[in-house]
Structure formats: structure tokens, C-alpha cells
Design a protein around this motif. Sequence first.
Motif, mmCIF file in Angstrom:
data_model
loop_
_atom_site.group_PDB
_atom_site.id
_atom_site.type_symbol
_atom_site.label_atom_id
_atom_site.label_comp_id
_atom_site.label_asym_id
_atom_site.label_seq_id
_atom_site.Cartn_x
_atom_site.Cartn_y
_atom_site.Cartn_z
ATOM 1 N N UNK A 134 39.482 36.962 44.123
ATOM 2 C CA UNK A 134 40.871 36.907 44.782
ATOM 3 C C UNK A 134 40.690 37.983 46.135
ATOM 4 N N UNK A 135 41.585 37.790 46.851
ATOM 5 C CA UNK A 135 41.887 38.734 47.900
ATOM 6 C C UNK A 135 42.633 40.018 47.578
ATOM 7 N N UNK A 136 42.067 41.021 47.141
ATOM 8 C CA UNK A 136 42.744 42.266 46.595
ATOM 9 C C UNK A 136 41.758 43.491 46.614
ATOM 10 N N UNK A 137 42.468 44.665 46.299
ATOM 11 C CA UNK A 137 41.836 45.881 46.470
ATOM 12 C C UNK A 137 41.434 46.664 45.267
ATOM 13 N N UNK A 138 42.043 46.086 44.088
ATOM 14 C CA UNK A 138 41.804 46.506 42.514
ATOM 15 C C UNK A 138 40.759 45.673 41.774
ATOM 16 N N UNK A 139 39.584 45.992 41.458
ATOM 17 C CA UNK A 139 38.802 45.224 40.605
ATOM 18 C C UNK A 139 39.339 45.291 38.988
ATOM 19 N N UNK A 140 39.563 44.149 38.566
ATOM 20 C CA UNK A 140 39.823 44.187 37.125
ATOM 21 C C UNK A 140 38.788 43.637 36.106
ATOM 22 N N UNK A 141 38.844 44.418 34.870
ATOM 23 C CA UNK A 141 37.916 43.849 33.839
ATOM 24 C C UNK A 141 38.657 43.833 32.525
ATOM 25 N N UNK A 165 37.063 46.536 46.997
ATOM 26 C CA UNK A 165 37.471 47.023 45.901
ATOM 27 C C UNK A 165 37.666 48.523 45.988
ATOM 28 N N UNK A 166 38.709 49.276 45.921
ATOM 29 C CA UNK A 166 39.080 50.478 46.026
ATOM 30 C C UNK A 166 39.053 51.387 44.565
ATOM 31 N N UNK A 167 39.240 50.474 43.630
ATOM 32 C CA UNK A 167 39.460 51.258 42.124
ATOM 33 C C UNK A 167 39.201 49.996 41.128
ATOM 34 N N UNK A 168 38.877 50.252 39.993
ATOM 35 C CA UNK A 168 38.397 49.386 39.096
ATOM 36 C C UNK A 168 39.248 49.789 37.943
ATOM 37 N N UNK A 169 40.083 48.705 37.266
ATOM 38 C CA UNK A 169 40.968 49.096 36.103
ATOM 39 C C UNK A 169 40.141 48.146 34.914
ATOM 40 N N UNK A 170 39.967 48.833 34.004
ATOM 41 C CA UNK A 170 39.304 48.201 32.581
ATOM 42 C C UNK A 170 40.333 48.194 31.437
ATOM 43 N N UNK A 171 40.959 46.938 31.279
ATOM 44 C CA UNK A 171 41.944 47.025 30.521
ATOM 45 C C UNK A 171 41.519 46.070 29.076
ATOM 46 N N UNK A 172 41.237 46.684 27.932
ATOM 47 C CA UNK A 172 40.715 46.139 26.822
ATOM 48 C C UNK A 172 41.299 46.323 25.596
ATOM 49 N N UNK A 173 41.874 45.036 24.892
ATOM 50 C CA UNK A 173 42.264 45.239 23.416
ATOM 51 C C UNK A 173 41.252 44.900 22.624
#
Length: 664
Positions: A529-536, A585-593
Motif C-alpha cells: 500500500x502507499x503509506x508510512x506505517x508497516x503492519x504485521x 516505512x517510518x514505523x512498524x506496528x506488530x499487533x498479534x492476538x
Amino acid sequence: MDKFFSYVVWSIKYRPVKWNEVIGQMDITTILKNSIEKNRLSQILLFLGPRGIGKNTCARILANELNSFSNIFEISGFLNHSVESICETIHKIRSYPKNGKYNILIINDFHFIHQDSFNIILKILEEPPSHVLLIFCTTEKNKVYSIISRCQVYEFRHISLRDIFFYLKKIAEKERIEIDNEALYIISKNGNGSLSEALNTFEKLTFYDQKKISRELVMEKLGILDTGYYFKIIDYLLNQKISHVLILLDKIFQSGVSSINFIGGLTKHFRDLLLSKNTETLFLLKLKNKTIQFYIQQSRKICSSFLINALKICRQMEKESIIYNNSRLTIEIYLIQLANCLCTSYKESSFHKKDSDESSFHKKDSDESSFHKKDSDESSFHKKDSDVNRDIEKNVILYSKEGGMEIEDISKRHPDKIFIEEIDPFFGLQLFQVRKIGYNLGLNEEVLKYFKHFLISLYKAYLSCDALLLEINPLIQTFDHQIVAVDIKMVLDDNALFRQKKYASFRDQQEENPVEIEAFEAKLNFLKLEGNVGCMVNGAGLAMATMDMIKSCGGNPANFLDIGGSADKDRVEKAFRIILKDPSVQAILINIFGGIVRCDTVAEGIINSYHNIDHKIKIPVIVRLQGTNEMVAKKRLENSQLPIYFTSTLKEAADRIKKILMIR
């Protein structure tokens, strides 16, 4: 001689004589007791419900409760009493009792009463003497509608499997019989909610000269087939080994399994496979965990539409096996049909007679397929992609006469010129639908002959290739009434490439995003996607919620990345590498359940990523882990002393991202 016939059958020996001894009918017994205590008992009682669940028992207990001031008479409709006998009994209960206050008449199996006898009983129902109590017990409500309005009705329900099991277990202890719990469970289940049926079956099995009643003995004597045979049959059907299916079927019938039991077991097997495809319905499988795993594994090989089709076929098989004498031949024919449904993408329906020209094709595998068509000024079709319609779970033909332009433009400018035809995956494309499409496109009868064969062949190709989309623009009609596809595009389902090997070899990876290819090979669901926050994240739903949260705090998601439920530490590291390939990517957010994937496994992957990635991770990483081994994961990350922001809630994660983006 008296000693020789001294045995008392269990149904009599263990017949309840008090209200608290009645099994599985707590509501009924409570109401009856209260009715007696509060003097709210009607003169005419109707006990409705299946056989063997306590109707007659409750009638006798009720009569015994009033026994001190009543006389009890009993008639069995099953014994087909003569009209004279019925008249004599009715005459007796009409007479005022010499002893006690009431005469009680219990009629069991009331639905078997002959019409002449019924008419005699009906007369006393119209004006019952004040000293008479009538109790009717029946299994068939539709045969007693004429008297329901005059009765106090009590509807008995099937007895739960649990209640039957524990009741039989008590009997086994009293009779000092050794029996496996699994064997007892099968007997209980075989009763189909009838306590007397289960009790009689258990009693019969005790007469075999066995020290202990085993599961194998019960299944053999009841003609119940082991689940393993059904797994084998499905595997043979999947592999198109018809001869193996027929040989195994012969072995099954040689062992004494009845056709009805076999069909019932096969139907249940398909039902359990269908339930196994959804984690939300797994609890409905009352099976051992190991057996459930087998069902899950086999269900992954079969699509839902086929299983629904198979259940309908089994239903039809059951009906025909009862009608026709040669039930074995009927079963063999339907098993071959099931094999063909798995093998081919289309076939003529077995349930509908058609003309020789009327071909019906069955959907082979795709619950996620859509099929779209459009016509040009020269009678051309334009096939256009669209989202899968999960609400109707059908293939969709979308078509229009407005050829030569994109379907999106038509939908905006002339939505009334777009037609939609839904195709039931069970019945396939029907000839009447082909005619309807042709008429909507303005084709004459001469062209329609060619169009019919073209469209049916096209649908066959769409299904046999496991296509998600088949798009044609334009499809033209020539001067000699032929139909020609000038330009065509087909999108295949990636999940079906294992059986579409000849098409898989056509894949041109140069036309695809190399990062997405790398993610696919690592079994990661990734979309740039065209954004600045990486998601995992793990799970598509959580991924969407996470991206919404990033958007709400002023950022933009740089990707959609789902590591899946079976992720390990290596896959987490691979996910890091893929995200870091994006320079925006300026930051990475890891959100795990943590459910199937454990939080500590993800934590190990994060730590390994910091140690193994060459250029190191120089951007902020925010981690939110909740679920299985959450505290273990948090402790490991804290002990690693890595520059990680650990948060407990989504709000904390959002605030942290907002601060990071403001600084940057």
C-alpha cells in the motif's frame, strides 16, 4: 417351569414408578405433579411424543398417584382390540365406580385405534362423565387433530444423549456388566432419543457370551460402520478410484451392514465434513479430538458446494433405496455420481430429465467464483471482474449489450443496461438461463442455437480451470450467425494451482510485484500500500482494524501483512525483511492476538529479526501482543533490551504511533 420363565425384561424391571425416577422429562413431571396438587388436572389428557420416551410410564404413574380413590383401565391401540371389547371397556368406565371416586382409562398407541373404535371413544369425549379421567398416548399428532381442542396436551421430547448414557451406566452397574464407555455411548446414540430403544438394545447385547461388551461388538451387532470406512470411501472418490469404492462397498455389505445404516452413516460423514470447514461449528461434532482432526484434514480437500450437493444426493439415495428392491445398485449408482461430481466441473443433473441438447454443469470447487458477461453492438460479451458474492454463494453472470467500454462506466452511466444471472452451484447453468441471457441480448433463434453451445462450453471452461474471473470484451456475432470471442481474460484461483499445473507453468512473475511474490513463497498474505506505517498482524479482520487505527491517528498503512495462524519465528523474521524493503516505512506496528499462533513464538521472531537482519532495524517498532503466552512474550522482549515499544491496548499503540509520526 416357573423358574425357567423367571427372567424379567429390563423395560419392566427398571420401569419408573415415581415421578423422580422418570428420565429426561423434568418439565412434564413437574407440571403433572403441580396439576394434581393444585387440582388443575383436565378430564382428558393427551401425551404426545416419539416412541420410548416415557409417555405410557407417566400415564401409569399419574394413575397410580390417584390409585387410592380410582380404578384403572388400559387399552393398547397396537393390539387392535375389537369394537365389542372397546364398547365393554367404555361401558365399565361410564358406570360410577363402586370403589373409589374415579375411573381412569389409559389408551396407549392411540393412533392405531380402528376408525370404528375411535368413533365410540369420540362419543365419550364429547360429554365425559365427571368421574372419568382419560389419558391418550400417541406418537402421531396429525392423526389426533380432531380431539386436540378437547385435551390438556403434554408434548414429550426426545431424551438427551447424556441422560440415556448415564441411565444405561447405572443399569450396567446394577447388573454388574462390564462395558466400554465408548460402546455404551454408541448404544445410547443408536437409541435416537428413545430410552426404551437404547435399553432394549443394551439388554440384547448382554446375551452374547462376552466378559466385556466392547465397542467392536456393539458396532458389529448393530450393523454400524466404523468411521474409518467413510474416510476411505471419500479418499477413493477424490482419487477417482471407482473400482476401489465398489470393492469396499461389497466388503461392507458382506459384514452385515444394512443399506439404510450405510447411507445414514455416509450422510452424517458429509455433514461432519461440512461442519469441519468452519471453526465456529466444530463444537457440533460430538467426537474425540483426534477424530475431529481427521475430519478437518479431509474437509480441506473438498469444497463446501460439493458437500452440500453430496448431502442432497444422499437424501435422494435414501429415498430411492427404500422404494426400489435393489438398494445396493442404487447406492453404487449414486457413489459413481458423487465421484463424477468431484471429478468433473459439470455434468447432467441426475434429478432432472433433460433434452439431449440441455446440458447442466455442476460447479466443481469454487465457493469464491464470479462469472461476468457483456454484449457489444455486434452481440458481444464483456466479462468483468467483481467481488465474490458471499451472501448468495453462487456464480454470477454479468452481461450487457453495451460492448466496447468498461463495465464500471456502464454501471455508472447506464445501470439499467446491466443484467445479472445467478447460477446455483448444485444445478449448474440451466438451458432456460441461457435462453434468458440470449433474449436479453436481443439474439434471434438462429443465433441462439450457436450461442447456447458457446455459453455452456464457456461455463465448463470457467469451472474446470478453477477461475475466479472469465472476462470477454468483445464477443461478436458474425454474419453467418457464429459466436466468436475476440478478446478474453481469465483469472485463476491461486489456491487451486496444485491441480491446474499446466496453467501454473504459464505464470509470468515479471508481471507481478517481486515483493508480493517473495511474501507468497513465505506463506505470508501481503499487499503493498502507499503509506508510512508497516503492519504485521495475524488474521484479516484484525489487520483491517489495525489499518483503520493507523489511519485514525494520522498515519497511513504501508502494507497489509497477515502472518497467518501457523506462523513460526522464521516467518516473523521474513515478514520484517519484507516490510523493511519499503523505504517509505517510518514505523512498524506488530499487533498479534495469540490464539493458534503463540505470543512467545512471535516474540522470538522479533528478537531474531533484530539480531539477523544485516542493516539492523533503525525505525521504531511498536508491539502489542495479547493471548496465549502473552506474559512470557513480554518478559522475553523486556529481557532482550531491544528498542521496542511494548503496549497493552490499541489506544496505547495508536498514541505511540502518533507521537512517532509527529517527531518524524
